[in-house]
Design a protein around this motif. Sequence first.
Motif, PDB file in Angstrom:
ATOM      1  N   ARG A 165       0.834  -1.205   0.000  1.00  0.00           N
ATOM      2  CA  ARG A 165       0.000   0.000   0.000  1.00  0.00           C
ATOM      3  C   ARG A 165       0.870   1.257   0.000  1.00  0.00           C
ATOM      4  O   ARG A 165       0.547   2.257  -0.656  1.00  0.00           O
ATOM      5  CB  ARG A 165      -0.923  -0.008   1.230  1.00  0.00           C
ATOM      6  N   GLU A 166       1.969   1.198   0.716  1.00  0.00           N
ATOM      7  CA  GLU A 166       2.888   2.337   0.747  1.00  0.00           C
ATOM      8  C   GLU A 166       3.399   2.656  -0.653  1.00  0.00           C
ATOM      9  O   GLU A 166       3.474   3.825  -1.056  1.00  0.00           O
ATOM     10  CB  GLU A 166       4.064   2.035   1.677  1.00  0.00           C
ATOM     11  N   ALA A 167       3.755   1.621  -1.416  1.00  0.00           N
ATOM     12  CA  ALA A 167       4.245   1.832  -2.781  1.00  0.00           C
ATOM     13  C   ALA A 167       3.145   2.363  -3.692  1.00  0.00           C
ATOM     14  O   ALA A 167       3.405   3.189  -4.583  1.00  0.00           O
ATOM     15  CB  ALA A 167       4.811   0.533  -3.337  1.00  0.00           C
ATOM     16  N   ILE A 168       1.910   1.893  -3.501  1.00  0.00           N
ATOM     17  CA  ILE A 168       0.785   2.383  -4.299  1.00  0.00           C
ATOM     18  C   ILE A 168       0.601   3.883  -4.095  1.00  0.00           C
ATOM     19  O   ILE A 168       0.471   4.652  -5.054  1.00  0.00           O
ATOM     20  CB  ILE A 168      -0.501   1.617  -3.940  1.00  0.00           C
ATOM     21  N   GLU A 169       0.602   4.320  -2.838  1.00  0.00           N
ATOM     22  CA  GLU A 169       0.393   5.734  -2.560  1.00  0.00           C
ATOM     23  C   GLU A 169       1.582   6.572  -3.007  1.00  0.00           C
ATOM     24  O   GLU A 169       1.413   7.704  -3.476  1.00  0.00           O
ATOM     25  CB  GLU A 169       0.101   5.934  -1.073  1.00  0.00           C
ATOM     26  N   ARG A 170       2.788   6.046  -2.875  1.00  0.00           N
ATOM     27  CA  ARG A 170       3.959   6.793  -3.306  1.00  0.00           C
ATOM     28  C   ARG A 170       3.941   7.014  -4.819  1.00  0.00           C
ATOM     29  O   ARG A 170       4.327   8.077  -5.307  1.00  0.00           O
ATOM     30  CB  ARG A 170       5.228   6.044  -2.909  1.00  0.00           C
ATOM     31  N   SER A 171       3.479   6.033  -5.575  1.00  0.00           N
ATOM     32  CA  SER A 171       3.487   6.132  -7.041  1.00  0.00           C
ATOM     33  C   SER A 171       2.500   7.171  -7.559  1.00  0.00           C
ATOM     34  O   SER A 171       2.701   7.740  -8.631  1.00  0.00           O
ATOM     35  CB  SER A 171       3.150   4.774  -7.654  1.00  0.00           C
ATOM     36  N   GLN A 172       1.388   7.385  -6.833  1.00  0.00           N
ATOM     37  CA  GLN A 172       0.342   8.348  -7.186  1.00  0.00           C
ATOM     38  C   GLN A 172      -0.396   7.996  -8.477  1.00  0.00           C
ATOM     39  O   GLN A 172      -1.072   8.851  -9.068  1.00  0.00           O
ATOM     40  CB  GLN A 172       0.903   9.770  -7.281  1.00  0.00           C
ATOM     41  N   VAL A 173      -0.288   6.771  -8.950  1.00  0.00           N
ATOM     42  CA  VAL A 173      -1.011   6.380 -10.159  1.00  0.00           C
ATOM     43  C   VAL A 173      -2.482   6.203  -9.826  1.00  0.00           C
ATOM     44  O   VAL A 173      -2.878   6.060  -8.666  1.00  0.00           O
ATOM     45  CB  VAL A 173      -0.439   5.086 -10.770  1.00  0.00           C
ATOM     46  N   ARG A 174      -3.339   6.190 -10.857  1.00  0.00           N
ATOM     47  CA  ARG A 174      -4.788   6.123 -10.657  1.00  0.00           C
ATOM     48  C   ARG A 174      -5.365   4.741 -10.947  1.00  0.00           C
ATOM     49  O   ARG A 174      -6.540   4.506 -10.669  1.00  0.00           O
ATOM     50  CB  ARG A 174      -5.492   7.141 -11.560  1.00  0.00           C
ATOM     51  N   SER A 175      -4.591   3.834 -11.539  1.00  0.00           N
ATOM     52  CA  SER A 175      -5.166   2.572 -11.981  1.00  0.00           C
ATOM     53  C   SER A 175      -4.200   1.423 -11.754  1.00  0.00           C
ATOM     54  O   SER A 175      -2.982   1.620 -11.630  1.00  0.00           O
ATOM     55  CB  SER A 175      -5.529   2.651 -13.471  1.00  0.00           C
ATOM     56  N   VAL A 176      -4.752   0.223 -11.729  1.00  0.00           N
ATOM     57  CA  VAL A 176      -3.940  -0.977 -11.556  1.00  0.00           C
ATOM     58  C   VAL A 176      -3.002  -1.171 -12.741  1.00  0.00           C
ATOM     59  O   VAL A 176      -1.842  -1.546 -12.570  1.00  0.00           O
ATOM     60  CB  VAL A 176      -4.844  -2.212 -11.365  1.00  0.00           C
TER      61      VAL A 176
END
Length: 597
Positions: free
Chosen positions: A48-59
Amino acid sequence: MRKTALVAALLAAGPAVAAETAAPLIVTATRTAETADETLASVTVITREAIERSQVRSVQELLAGLPGIGIANNGGDGKATSLFLRGTESDHVLVLVDGVRVGSATLGTTAFEQLPLAEIERIEIVRGPRSALYGSEAIGGVIQIFTRRGGGPDLSAALGAGSRATASASLSLRGGGGKAWYALGLSGLDTDGIDACRGSLTEGCFAIKPDEDGYRNLGASLSLGGRVGDVEVELGWLRSEGETEFDGAFQNGADTLQEVVRLETRIERGEALWTVRLGRARDESDNTLDGAFVSRFVTERDSATVQADLPVGAGVLSLGVDYLDDEVGGTAGYAVETRRDTGVFAQWQAGSAAGDWALALRHDDNEQFGDHVTGSVAWGREVGAGLRLVAAYGTAFKAPTFNELYFPGFGNPDLDPERSRSVELGLRRRQWWSLTLFATRIDDLIGFDASFTPRNIDEARIVGLEGEAALRLGDWALRAGATLQEPENRGDGAERGNTLPRRARAFGRIELDRDRGRWSAGATLRAEGPRYDDLANTRRLAGYAVLDLRGAYRLSRALRLQARVENALDKDYETAAGYPQPGRGVFLTLRYARPRG
């Protein structure tokens, strides 16, 4: 050596455990818990940390360019997306949501573009065949998506806005402890998008309307769990409703639904763990032309699993039964609308002075295609200086989809299941770097001829090399990965020797981040070589490189402001012929996370 108690620890504590462990815990590679250092499989874990750091909108943005993963997208947010793992077909990837098999039984793929990223806690990617544990579909590998669960911040929220009139919002409530836990998530995304088609029929799509093709999505997730003594019960639910616009002569809009419901019970008896899981996955698409109803496609996948992980000597023996009932419906009028499969599997994991072993064997009884036996063997050994040598062999199969078999006017009921054999050899140094050679041969690969009729190609061969590395120096972090592959059609026809469609021979990405506590900044560079859009290799897609920039500033302990420049150099490129990708865009996100206590 891994113990079944580790399984219980991971499943009981959920994502919080993985976040606190140097090497992340995974469960997808062997259906039991192990660390990324222990596993004999080639894996990538996205937290989850990496998801939020990336700031992308989609899988699909999150996965694009990772080792082994190629993406083809039909024009931006919410548009049809195909994922190719290790050069195999887009329907050769088994996708699980919290252990439940998902996806469309008519198309054979999962709508990654419809999965709400705000409801996802982590993603595990396992490269290489896994039919010996999961049955059909797992030729290229398995991707498992875990939704948000109890633990972590009690309350978190995000508001976003940016180019193309994009707006997003999410809210997550989580709590509980060892005896009971809960998580509730809500999210939404709205964007005007881009003109998703600029081609013609020969280039892949009809350029019917030179207009913006928007997308809207509403997502929700719920998790409730409790533990009494040695018994743990958890209920999970994920729902995503999408509305997307595109250009087409026969349809130009779709209302979609993705829904997964899961009831799971885990029972510990000493170091033995018993798991019973019931699941239902639903995939719906109502297609329209200028707002008028045109067609409807529905898939319901009911599944049940019983698995026992038993300590035997110095190892763990896993025994299990999987049941799957696929049912399709809608307006197409398929000649056959149901299919059942029962799989029985066994896996032995053990370690000795000669190395670690994982052996698996599975028998599937498919209602339409009879018996299929698949197996795998993997071996790994420390060879000094923190290095580990790993070798593996596995077989897999894939039953044809309902569209390939029975779609009126185009289906081919004489298709045979696809079968594969794969080998790989890897060298790793814990979480620092890895190199993996792999080769896959697929017999009776299903492709489409010029009349869009599916047929079995005699053989396809894929040979490749994956590499990834991670380095941290002070407040700098570097992550890089690359894939070189030759996905080749080895059939006897005129297309023999051609490259399989939409697979590049080289691709990868580099991520660089700097975290200074109060503020952080980063960049991602994705690059992909040229590829072809068709079996005949007549439509060539040019290679490209795309640069994304990001930054964040912590306003307080709980509040953070993020900014992202997508496609900063405004690169004009396509991943599917006739479907452009978004140009430069700027996006802002305000995140709030109230720490526990």
